[in-house]
Motif scaffolding. Sequence first.
Motif, PDB file in Angstrom:
ATOM      1  N   GLN A   1      37.193  41.638  35.724  1.00  0.00           N
ATOM      2  CA  GLN A   1      38.349  40.942  35.161  1.00  0.00           C
ATOM      3  C   GLN A   1      39.643  41.685  35.459  1.00  0.00           C
ATOM      4  OE1 GLN A   1      36.406  38.736  31.192  1.00  0.00           O
ATOM      5  NE2 GLN A   1      37.818  40.421  30.975  1.00  0.00           N
TER       6      GLN A   1
ATOM      7  N   GLN B   1      40.198  43.828  37.914  1.00  0.00           N
ATOM      8  CA  GLN B   1      40.508  43.745  39.341  1.00  0.00           C
ATOM      9  C   GLN B   1      41.071  42.381  39.700  1.00  0.00           C
ATOM     10  OE1 GLN B   1      37.115  44.925  41.703  1.00  0.00           O
ATOM     11  NE2 GLN B   1      36.769  46.764  40.457  1.00  0.00           N
ATOM     12  N   ASN B   2      40.506  41.352  39.064  1.00  0.00           N
ATOM     13  CA  ASN B   2      40.989  40.001  39.316  1.00  0.00           C
ATOM     14  C   ASN B   2      42.440  39.844  38.867  1.00  0.00           C
ATOM     15  OD1 ASN B   2      40.522  37.181  40.060  1.00  0.00           O
ATOM     16  ND2 ASN B   2      40.760  36.781  37.882  1.00  0.00           N
ATOM     17  N   GLU B   3      42.762  40.415  37.712  1.00  0.00           N
ATOM     18  CA  GLU B   3      44.145  40.352  37.217  1.00  0.00           C
ATOM     19  C   GLU B   3      45.093  41.093  38.144  1.00  0.00           C
ATOM     20  OE1 GLU B   3      44.016  41.930  33.321  1.00  0.00           O
ATOM     21  OE2 GLU B   3      42.912  40.248  32.466  1.00  0.00           O
TER      22      GLU B   3
END
Length: 488
Positions: free
Chosen positions: A127, A129-131
């Motif tokens: 999460q 890393q995605n942000e």
Amino acid sequence: MNVSKPTILIVDDEVRSLEALERNLADEFDVQIAANTTEAEQILADHWVQIILCDQRMPDKSGVEFLIEVREKWPDVIRIVISGYTDAEDIISGLNDAGIYHYVTKPWHPEKLIITLRNAVSMFELQRQNELLAIELRVSERAAKKKVSDRRQKLRDKYDFDDGIVRSKTSPMNAVCNTLSQVAPYDLSVLITGDGGTGKELAARAIHYNSLRWNRPFAVQKCGSVLPEVLESELFGHKKGALLGAVQDYTGLFERNQGGTILLDEICDISPAFQVKLLRVLQDGEIRQIGSTQTRKTDIRVLASSYKDLEVEVAEGRFRQDLFFLLAGVTVQLPSLRERREDIPLLANYLLKQAVAGIGKEVSGLTTEAISCMKRYCWPGNVREMQNEIERMLVMGTENELLGADLLSPKVLMSASPDEADDLTLLGAGIGTLKERVEAIEVKILRESLIRHRWNKSKASRELGLSRVGLRGKLERYQLEQEKAPSQ
């Protein structure tokens, strides 16, 4: 190297349950414990918690109710419910309202619980890393948009009529650029005519980048020596299977460049059948892909260029008159290079600068003699031929030195001088006595040999079979001497 453990918050009103969980998880996690939701909220406020493991049945509020609040205040925390009860409504509420990651039932197995928590930590990291990637993409998008905008502005500056088109103060191109600058802002069709290599595409780009469409695409489609069906496909597109080898739908330039400008180069060479199709598109503002029954609206400015006189083509029945009038809202004739000899020094140095940047070989410039020889030559290939000549000189020349006239092609060296402008007429039209014609040829040969040998009279005389005295006499007779650079 010390690696910090992921932090897990355990919320349970049963002391033994807290102790058991803390004991089993302490080796792998930084365990924070809370006996009620108030303590849990304080810990969440003070620590960077990755995972919360919350009991479902508690005195003040249920685990799902508390995790709903956690979701609102700390949405990044991975939420897990642990309970000895398997009420279906609690599970559904936890999934839908609290957004729980997992529902652990009591009694729990230590190894299975640790695996679940490890997976939860991985989920938390994903999460994060995605942000970060989302933020980076937003930043990259802004950077990309700015880069595209900057490049478009550079292109616009490059094709500016005042600075982008190289010419002298007395150049015939001044009147042409004045006309182009007047028609550029308006969506008029423009027909650009002129010999090959005079810069018709450059003029079209200048029109585009000085129009209201300057921040939209500009495309060039060569029409000469292109099969009609291929040209139609390139411009208007085709459906899968409509042509031999068409394995998928193809979007043509008219659709891909919506809002922009298209230059139809060598428009004089299109077939009569395609003239009819192009006429319909220009009249109706609609295109139809090959193999399709549907038409599509198009918003594009069409410019055209021709190396032939289209009015003559119309008069002789090779080009449709109605299409000519649609294409030639304004007609601009570009002068050949031999008609703008005053531009040659500026243009030669500009092309040399471009060649240096492209080839990566530094030189000091062009000699005065080289420029003079270029001004004498008629340049049948116009600017394109001059560009090739200068690139050849750059490759053959010595780095960090001036490029001399000896590096020019023999055809350029043999050209007539300005004060001998009638030489070609003398030789080719049967005008003048035999003596005058022979002398004109002799002057060309003498000059070419001397320039090629860098005015070394010994080498030139040996090549020509003359004595030094004989060569000197001819130079005096014809008043031939090496051109000197102007004093600074």
